[in-house]
Design an enzyme around this catalytic site. Structure first.
Site, PDB file in Angstrom:
ATOM      1  N   LYS A 163      35.742  24.544  37.451  1.00  0.00           N
ATOM      2  CA  LYS A 163      37.206  24.485  37.409  1.00  0.00           C
ATOM      3  C   LYS A 163      37.691  23.026  37.520  1.00  0.00           C
ATOM      4  O   LYS A 163      38.630  22.625  36.858  1.00  0.00           O
ATOM      5  CB  LYS A 163      37.807  25.347  38.527  1.00  0.00           C
ATOM      6  CG  LYS A 163      37.591  26.866  38.320  1.00  0.00           C
ATOM      7  CD  LYS A 163      38.269  27.735  39.384  1.00  0.00           C
ATOM      8  CE  LYS A 163      37.955  29.222  39.147  1.00  0.00           C
ATOM      9  NZ  LYS A 163      38.629  30.170  40.027  1.00  0.00           N
ATOM     10  N   LYS A 199      43.299  36.041  41.550  1.00  0.00           N
ATOM     11  CA  LYS A 199      43.353  35.949  43.015  1.00  0.00           C
ATOM     12  C   LYS A 199      44.130  34.698  43.432  1.00  0.00           C
ATOM     13  O   LYS A 199      45.016  34.755  44.254  1.00  0.00           O
ATOM     14  CB  LYS A 199      41.915  35.919  43.553  1.00  0.00           C
ATOM     15  CG  LYS A 199      41.782  35.902  45.040  1.00  0.00           C
ATOM     16  CD  LYS A 199      40.315  36.120  45.418  1.00  0.00           C
ATOM     17  CE  LYS A 199      40.059  35.772  46.870  1.00  0.00           C
ATOM     18  NZ  LYS A 199      38.661  35.966  47.249  1.00  0.00           N
ATOM     19  N   HIS A 207      15.440  48.458  19.549  1.00  0.00           N
ATOM     20  CA  HIS A 207      15.226  47.904  18.203  1.00  0.00           C
ATOM     21  C   HIS A 207      15.395  46.392  18.211  1.00  0.00           C
ATOM     22  O   HIS A 207      15.648  45.783  17.174  1.00  0.00           O
ATOM     23  CB  HIS A 207      16.196  48.563  17.222  1.00  0.00           C
ATOM     24  CG  HIS A 207      15.938  50.034  17.111  1.00  0.00           C
ATOM     25  ND1 HIS A 207      15.142  50.586  16.139  1.00  0.00           N
ATOM     26  CD2 HIS A 207      16.317  51.047  17.921  1.00  0.00           C
ATOM     27  CE1 HIS A 207      15.070  51.896  16.328  1.00  0.00           C
ATOM     28  NE2 HIS A 207      15.770  52.212  17.405  1.00  0.00           N
ATOM     29  N   GLU A 234      26.074  35.275  40.275  1.00  0.00           N
ATOM     30  CA  GLU A 234      27.022  34.444  41.016  1.00  0.00           C
ATOM     31  C   GLU A 234      26.790  34.602  42.522  1.00  0.00           C
ATOM     32  O   GLU A 234      27.055  33.695  43.304  1.00  0.00           O
ATOM     33  CB  GLU A 234      28.456  34.847  40.649  1.00  0.00           C
ATOM     34  CG  GLU A 234      29.459  33.731  40.788  1.00  0.00           C
ATOM     35  CD  GLU A 234      30.781  34.069  40.151  1.00  0.00           C
ATOM     36  OE1 GLU A 234      30.966  33.721  38.967  1.00  0.00           O
ATOM     37  OE2 GLU A 234      31.631  34.682  40.794  1.00  0.00           O
TER      38      GLU A 234
HETATM   39  C1  G6Q Z   1      34.164  35.778  41.402  1.00  0.00           C
HETATM   40  C2  G6Q Z   1      34.443  34.393  41.138  1.00  0.00           C
HETATM   41  C3  G6Q Z   1      35.152  34.125  39.841  1.00  0.00           C
HETATM   42  C4  G6Q Z   1      36.651  34.432  39.873  1.00  0.00           C
HETATM   43  C5  G6Q Z   1      37.305  33.822  38.650  1.00  0.00           C
HETATM   44  C6  G6Q Z   1      38.783  34.107  38.564  1.00  0.00           C
HETATM   45  O1  G6Q Z   1      33.626  36.198  42.388  1.00  0.00           O
HETATM   46  O2  G6Q Z   1      35.104  33.829  42.218  1.00  0.00           O
HETATM   47  O3  G6Q Z   1      34.577  34.808  38.765  1.00  0.00           O
HETATM   48  O4  G6Q Z   1      36.871  35.807  39.920  1.00  0.00           O
HETATM   49  O5  G6Q Z   1      37.085  32.439  38.669  1.00  0.00           O
HETATM   50  O6  G6Q Z   1      39.459  33.625  39.688  1.00  0.00           O
HETATM   51  P1  G6Q Z   1      40.940  34.035  39.955  1.00  0.00           P
HETATM   52  O7  G6Q Z   1      40.998  35.499  40.202  1.00  0.00           O
HETATM   53  O8  G6Q Z   1      41.377  33.241  41.155  1.00  0.00           O
HETATM   54  O9  G6Q Z   1      41.737  33.682  38.735  1.00  0.00           O
END
Ligand code: G6Q
Length: 537
Positions: free
Chosen positions: A501, A203, A381, A350
């Site tokens: 991060k 993202k 098991h 989360e």
């Molecule tokens: C999800 C979190 C987290 C995120 C990752 C990857 O809801 O925000 O798991 O998806 O940290 O982030 P990017 O997609 O920005 O790389």
């Protein structure tokens, strides 16, 4: 949490606490029928739980007192309910299959963009599947590697496994998430550069793990194909950050976008699902969205006491806050769903792993439980022993299907026999007298007695399909949303992830610097120093 309404739940629990699940069934021959509800291809039998009619009534009142119906509308209509990030939460728009739907964020209808990206993904996925999109040297794509982490990995990784029966088997899918070089190295051993498509899914396009893996994959590909220009045919991006995608060297024509109103862990039905779409094809991906949408509509319109996500949420609250259960298990009786517990773990923990209420004050009650699980029958098991006879209360969700994709002999009947038998044993147990009747010697009777009264939900669908998977995911998404509303916490931020991060970046400096500043605590300083010494730094 609305204390007055919660107090009524507590009173109802206190009045019924001594009544076991077994006694509840004995007292009401209609119990199973009464507490079974269906929606979007799923039947939920929640009768094997510790509640009577008064407890359920009080729980529903708690949901009403928390303004659940209004909060659901606020989410679906794009209000900025993610308060700490000032964002709308609109994963439901991604799978809104109503062609006339309009959903507004800041006065702009987001649906045309949603459809455009889905169409663009569909065109590209088809090109890869049919061989129209080829690698730099003209070969067909045989390997698709999704590079992402967290929400940009777990969803497509889980769903690609889950929907393997619908996938194009001539294309193999890989998911590289861990910054541990082993993850990339072992993947590279399985693939050929000239036949590989890398999807960099992030993202933000700044996540350390993903960018490190993407850069290394890029370097490997250029080294293998001996030409920088090869990157254009072998890398695409899924991101909201066009600037960084460009900097990486990916043409933004090969970028599939999404928006800040899609949370990472809710992003599978967005462009983050591109690797899945290539695997199962656009038509099946649309069926997945249809499944989500059916559950979305159910959640938005059904009465609270017949509403599957709400029922699961209320029972969860009953155990977390009423019985102080610290965890719950998700037990899919389907090998294809082997990654579902891990996927739900992120979604739940989360989202609701928060200890501050929406007004910024500490909560005075427990919130999100620990979620864990393994596919049945493997778990039987292993850890089921503790669920049956341990001292912890572990409510369980059993998930199963009437039909299998792989009918071999009587495997499926045996699998389902275990599925049904476990919830029966957990609820009803085995008395000392039954042990004696079975011929157990007296000294073993205490050990072979099962108290029962262990709560379970049973979720049953006809078959695992893109549609039933979509509705199952939406079921849990809305369950978690409902709990967040009742606990009065923000379910859609993740400051704990952001912290990780930043912290790792600071430590990395000390690990690699000529002269480290080592301004951490004594333990961390010593560990870093030890590491540097072993590596001769
Ligand atoms: C999800 C979190 C987290 C995120 C990752 C990857 O809801 O925000 O798991 O998806 O940290 O982030 P990017 O997609 O920005 O790389």
């Amino acid at each position: 949490m609305k204390q007055e309404a919660w107090k009524k739940v507590e009173d109802a629990i206190a009045a019924s606490k001594e009544t076991t699940i077994k006694q509840l069934f004995e007292a009401d021959p209609e119990r199973a029928a009464k507490y079974t509800a269906s929606a979007a291809g799923w039947t939920l039998d929640y009768s094997k739980n510790r509640f009577d009619a008064n407890v359920m009534k009080a729980l529903v009142k708690l949901a009403e007192a928390s303004n659940l119906k209004a909060e659901i509308e606020r989410m679906f209509t794009g209000e900025k309910i993610n308060g700490t990030e000032n964002r709308a939460v609109l994963h439901t728009a991604l799978r809104n299959c109503d062609p006339d739907a309009k959903v507004f964020v800041d006065g702009k209808d987001v649906m045309p963009d949603v459809h455009n990206v889905l169409d663009k993904m569909g065109e590209f996925a088809q090109k890869v599947r049919t061989g129209e999109h080829r690698g730099f040297t003209g070969k067909r794509i045989k390997y698709v590697v999704n590079i992402g982490i967290g929400g940009s990995d777990l969803g497509p990784a889980m769903a690609t496994l889950a929907l393997a029966p619908f996938s194009k088997r001539s294309i193999r899918n890989f998911f590289v998430s861990n910054v541990d070089s082993t993850h990339l190295a072992e993947t590279i051993r399985e693939i050929k550069a000239d036949q590989t498509l890398f999807i960099v899914a992030s993202k933000t396009f700044t996540t350390q793990e993903t960018m490190t893996n993407a850069q290394s994959a890029r370097a490997w590909l250029v080294d293998q194909l001996k030409d920088e220009k090869a990157v254009a045919s072998h890398f695409v991006a899924v991101s909201t950050n066009a600037e960084e995608v460009k900097k990486f060297g990916i043409n933004t024509d090969n970028m599939f976008g999404f928006w800040d109103w899609v949370g990472g862990r809710y992003s599978l039905p967005s462009a983050i699902g591109l690797s899945l779409m290539i695997a199962i094809g656009p038509a099946n991906f649309r069926m997945l969205l249809r499944g989500y949408w059916k559950m979305d509509k159910h959640f938005r319109t059904a009465k609270l006491d017949r509403n599957l996500p709400v029922i699961l949420a209320l029972l969860g609250i009953l155990y977390v806050n009423g019985y102080h259960a610290e965890s719950y298990a998700v037990l899919p009786y389907d090998q294809y769903l082997c990654r579902l517990p891990a996927y739900l773990q992120q979604m739940d923990m989360e989202s609701n792993g928060k200890s501050v209420a929406k007004d910024g004050t500490p909560v005075s009650y427990a919130t999100g439980p620990i979620e864990w699980g393994e596919p049945g029958t493997n778990g039987q098991h292993s850890f089921y022993q503790l669920i049956h006879q341990g001292t912890h209360l572990i409510p369980c969700d059993f998930i199963g299907f009437c039909k299998t994709h792989n009918p071999i002999g009587d495997h499926h009947d045996k699998l389902m026999a275990n599925f049904f038998a476990q919830t029966e044993a957990l609820a009803f147990g085995k008395t000392a007298d039954q042990c004696r009747a079975d011929g157990d010697p007296e000294h073993l009777v205490p050990f072979k007695t099962f108290a029962g009264n262990r709560p379970t939900n049973t979720l049953l669908a006809n078959e695992l399909t893109p549609e039933t998977l979509g509705s199952l995911i939406a079921l849990y998404e809305h369950k978690i949303f409902t709990q967040g509303v009742i606990w009065n916490i923000y379910s859609f931020d993740q400051w704990g992830v952001q912290l990780g991060k930043v912290l790792a970046k600071n430590v990395l400096k000390d690990i690699t610097a000529e002269t480290p500043s080592l301004k951490h605590d004594a333990s961390t300083n010593a560990l870093i120093a030890h590491y540097r010494k072993v590596l001769g730094r």
